[in-house]
Design an enzyme around this catalytic site. Structure first.
Site, PDB file in Angstrom:
ATOM      1  N   LYS A 175       0.861  -1.174   0.000  1.00  0.00           N
ATOM      2  CA  LYS A 175       0.000   0.000   0.000  1.00  0.00           C
ATOM      3  C   LYS A 175       0.901   1.228   0.000  1.00  0.00           C
ATOM      4  O   LYS A 175       1.434   1.636   1.020  1.00  0.00           O
ATOM      5  CB  LYS A 175      -0.916   0.047   1.230  1.00  0.00           C
ATOM      6  CG  LYS A 175      -2.018   1.076   1.041  1.00  0.00           C
ATOM      7  CD  LYS A 175      -2.365   1.894   2.281  1.00  0.00           C
ATOM      8  CE  LYS A 175      -1.430   2.984   2.653  1.00  0.00           C
ATOM      9  NZ  LYS A 175      -1.421   4.178   1.805  1.00  0.00           N
ATOM     10  N   ALA A 177       2.080   5.274  -0.478  1.00  0.00           N
ATOM     11  CA  ALA A 177       1.508   6.534   0.025  1.00  0.00           C
ATOM     12  C   ALA A 177       0.590   7.132  -1.035  1.00  0.00           C
ATOM     13  O   ALA A 177       0.868   7.015  -2.230  1.00  0.00           O
ATOM     14  CB  ALA A 177       2.632   7.508   0.355  1.00  0.00           C
ATOM     15  N   GLY A 228       7.237   5.071   8.030  1.00  0.00           N
ATOM     16  CA  GLY A 228       6.404   6.272   8.122  1.00  0.00           C
ATOM     17  C   GLY A 228       6.543   6.905   9.484  1.00  0.00           C
ATOM     18  O   GLY A 228       7.564   6.738  10.167  1.00  0.00           O
ATOM     19  N   SER A 229       5.510   7.604   9.891  1.00  0.00           N
ATOM     20  CA  SER A 229       5.595   8.382  11.126  1.00  0.00           C
ATOM     21  C   SER A 229       5.499   7.487  12.370  1.00  0.00           C
ATOM     22  O   SER A 229       4.880   6.415  12.334  1.00  0.00           O
ATOM     23  CB  SER A 229       4.450   9.402  11.163  1.00  0.00           C
ATOM     24  OG  SER A 229       3.211   8.726  11.136  1.00  0.00           O
ATOM     25  N   GLU A 250       9.957   1.195  10.618  1.00  0.00           N
ATOM     26  CA  GLU A 250      11.007   2.191  10.427  1.00  0.00           C
ATOM     27  C   GLU A 250      10.315   3.532  10.550  1.00  0.00           C
ATOM     28  O   GLU A 250       9.615   3.969   9.637  1.00  0.00           O
ATOM     29  CB  GLU A 250      11.667   1.965   9.056  1.00  0.00           C
ATOM     30  CG  GLU A 250      13.031   2.579   8.961  1.00  0.00           C
ATOM     31  CD  GLU A 250      12.972   3.921   8.296  1.00  0.00           C
ATOM     32  OE1 GLU A 250      12.847   4.926   9.042  1.00  0.00           O
ATOM     33  OE2 GLU A 250      13.037   3.964   7.070  1.00  0.00           O
ATOM     34  N   CYS A 284      13.975  10.396   6.472  1.00  0.00           N
ATOM     35  CA  CYS A 284      13.922  10.141   7.912  1.00  0.00           C
ATOM     36  C   CYS A 284      15.319  10.113   8.526  1.00  0.00           C
ATOM     37  O   CYS A 284      15.450  10.167   9.737  1.00  0.00           O
ATOM     38  CB  CYS A 284      13.153   8.866   8.205  1.00  0.00           C
ATOM     39  SG  CYS A 284      13.660   7.527   7.149  1.00  0.00           S
ATOM     40  N   GLU A 381      10.744  16.613  14.013  1.00  0.00           N
ATOM     41  CA  GLU A 381      11.389  16.303  12.739  1.00  0.00           C
ATOM     42  C   GLU A 381      11.019  17.430  11.756  1.00  0.00           C
ATOM     43  O   GLU A 381       9.838  17.632  11.470  1.00  0.00           O
ATOM     44  CB  GLU A 381      10.846  14.955  12.243  1.00  0.00           C
ATOM     45  CG  GLU A 381      11.836  14.160  11.460  1.00  0.00           C
ATOM     46  CD  GLU A 381      11.305  12.781  11.057  1.00  0.00           C
ATOM     47  OE1 GLU A 381      12.083  12.028  10.478  1.00  0.00           O
ATOM     48  OE2 GLU A 381      10.135  12.465  11.310  1.00  0.00           O
TER      49      GLU A 381
END
Ligand code: ADP
Length: 477
Positions: A175, A177, A228-229, A250, A284, A381
């Site tokens: 899936k 983004a 992702g977040s 991650e 990231c 971030e």
């Protein structure tokens, strides 16, 4: 590229949403519509899960050497389609074309690397306490894997996960983004061209929350791998409890770059430029916090400003561009907020951002000093081309400041004293440390974090373990 369609790939077939719904994909630089992709219904998502469930039974039986050959074939196809893939990444993500081309090579390397690992999934034979007994350990694929990926590296983040999963013998549902699904669909088309059997790779698009919940609650999906977040990562951890799913996460980082007083300043500045401005600061592992020894801070800051001024901001298709647009208005609002609040709280904006034209999301390189650890720009971030510089007086202080974050993904340090650099690196609470180096990603290296940056490793000889389960056989003769 054969077969490429703006539709989802389920069971080897291109599919629209069964209720006809779509989501627009736009170019972050021109704001033009690129395509409408399916916004799948819940039953469509279930058909992707069923397809992967069936294909797993077939794929796991394919000999490792054959799986390896198919993955190597896919790596070669990715390289052969560099121009199309790079143009797709730049169109939907915004990064300069040269960076997109770099991402293609990097992504293909994961397929090459894991094609080599596919044939080395060795077990163990362990001495038992009795002559009539043998203890064996075999490694088997965990099952159906679902991957949820971010927009900042539309191909590489998917490649890292897909290559390892397929090498292990798992089937796969991706899936991507919503901002960058086209690259994922292009990769889906290449998996068909490479001869990977129908249903082994499925790519689905649509509402993240609905799809995420469907994948997480399905007992067929045995593992979810996510980049992702931290916020969404925590949702997935909670949801995983229901079916006790294995996770690789991650999540966000807050990378420090420590510049010691014995650093080679010109190398540190070049490392800073790569580690901060690549992908407009939207990675990231981007440097988020510059920690510079007070003796060399003025020299480092001046040199960084000089280099930052040379960077060209613009459309990624223009070959002169160094920094493309931020991904969307929310990203622009966040970076603007962090810079404005730092300035209000007394930081010195040495290289102020030029005003952003109305409606665009370009944010010019910005250098801010006199940062204190209480400021939001230090704690959050940034995900933009903004250098936030604080100083330290000694190594103890540098380590305390660097480690004072719930995150633990990447850290960097510059020193010409190898002993000092290694002992500082050992004390940095991060999963990856670049010593005199900010270009740390490689298919053969273990990528991943500690603390709230997640767990599990991607790439390297360790990466495949996340997709395998151990089975112990006790054999009595
Ligand atoms: P970012 O803020 O960088 O977009 P996110 O964590 O929101 O990071 O997004 C990373 C990926 O997670 C994307 O594919 C996004 O669609 C997906 N995502 C967002 N919310 C959820 C959710 N509740 N469940 C599952 N996936 C989600």
């Amino acid at each position: 590229m054969k077969n490429f369609r703006f539709e989802c790939l389920i069971n080897g077939m291109w599919r629209a949403s069964s209720d006809g719904k779509t989501t627009p994909v736009t170019n972050p630089s021109s704001k033009k519509l690129l395509a409408n992709v399916p916004s799948l219904s819940k039953s469509d998502v279930q058909s992707a899960i069923d397809s992967a469930g069936k294909a797993f039974e077939l794929w796991r039986e394919i000999p490792a050497r054959k799986r390896s050959d198919l993955l190597l074939g896919l790596a070669n196809l990715i390289i052969a389609h560099t121009d199309t893939l790079a143009a797709t990444i730049t169109a939907e993500q915004g990064k300069p074309l040269a960076e997109s081309r770099g991402e293609i090579t990097y992504a293909a390397n994961y397929f090459r690397w894991f094609s080599e690992e596919a044939v080395r999934i060795n077990g163990d034979i362990i001495p038992s306490d009795s002559n009539s007994k043998r203890i064996m350990v075999i490694k088997q694929p965990i099952g159906v894997v679902a991957a949820i990926t971010p927009w900042n590296f539309p191909l590489a983040m998917l490649a890292r996960k897909m290559a390892a999963a397929l090498a292990a013998g798992c089937s796969f549902i991706a899936k991507p983004a919503p901002e960058t699904p086209l690259t994922a669909l292009a990769l889906a088309a290449l998996t068909l061209e490479a001869g990977i059997p129908a249903g082994v790779v499925n790519v689905i698009t649509g509402d993240a929350e609905m799809i995420g919940a469907a994948l997480m609650h399905s007992p067929t999906v045995r593992k979810v791998t996510f980049t992702g977040s931290t916020e969404v990562g925590k949702i997935l951890i909670r949801q995983s409890a229901e079916t006790v799913k294995k996770l690789t996460l991650e999540l966000g980082g807050n990378a420090p770059l420590v510049v010691c007083d014995d650093a080679d300043i010109s190398k540190a500045v070049e490392g800073a430029v790569f580690g901060k401005f690549r992908n407009a600061g939207q990675t990231c592992i981007c440097v988020n916090r510059f920690l510079v020894h007070e003796k060399v801070a003025p020299q480092f800051t001046d040199a960084l400003i000089t280099r930052a001024k040379q960077l060209v901001v613009g459309d990624g298709m223009n070959s002169a561009t160094d920094i493309g647009p931020l991904i969307n208005n929310d990203a622009l609002a966040k970076v603007t907020r962090l810079v404005e609040s730092a300035s209000r709280e007394g930081a010195k904006v040495n290289l102020p951002p030029a005003p952003t034209p109305a409606g665009s999301t370009f944010f010019p390189p910005t250098v801010i000093s006199n940062i204190t650890p209480q400021m939001s720009i230090w704690k959050e971030e940034i995900f933009g081309p903004v250098c936030a510089i604080a100083t330290f007086a000694n190594d103890e202080e540098a380590i305390a400041l660097a480690n004072n974050t719930p995150h633990g993904l990447a850290a960097y340090l510059y020193s010409t004293n190898l002993n000092r650099a290694l002992s500082l690196a050992e004390r940095l609470d991060f999963g990856m440390v670049g010593i005199n180096d900010t270009s740390i990603s490689a298919a053969q290296a273990p990528f991943g974090g500690i603390k709230e940056s997640g767990f599990g490793r991607e790439g390297s000889k360790y990466g495949i373990d996340d997709y395998l389960v151990l089975k112990y056989l006790s054999v009595q003769s």
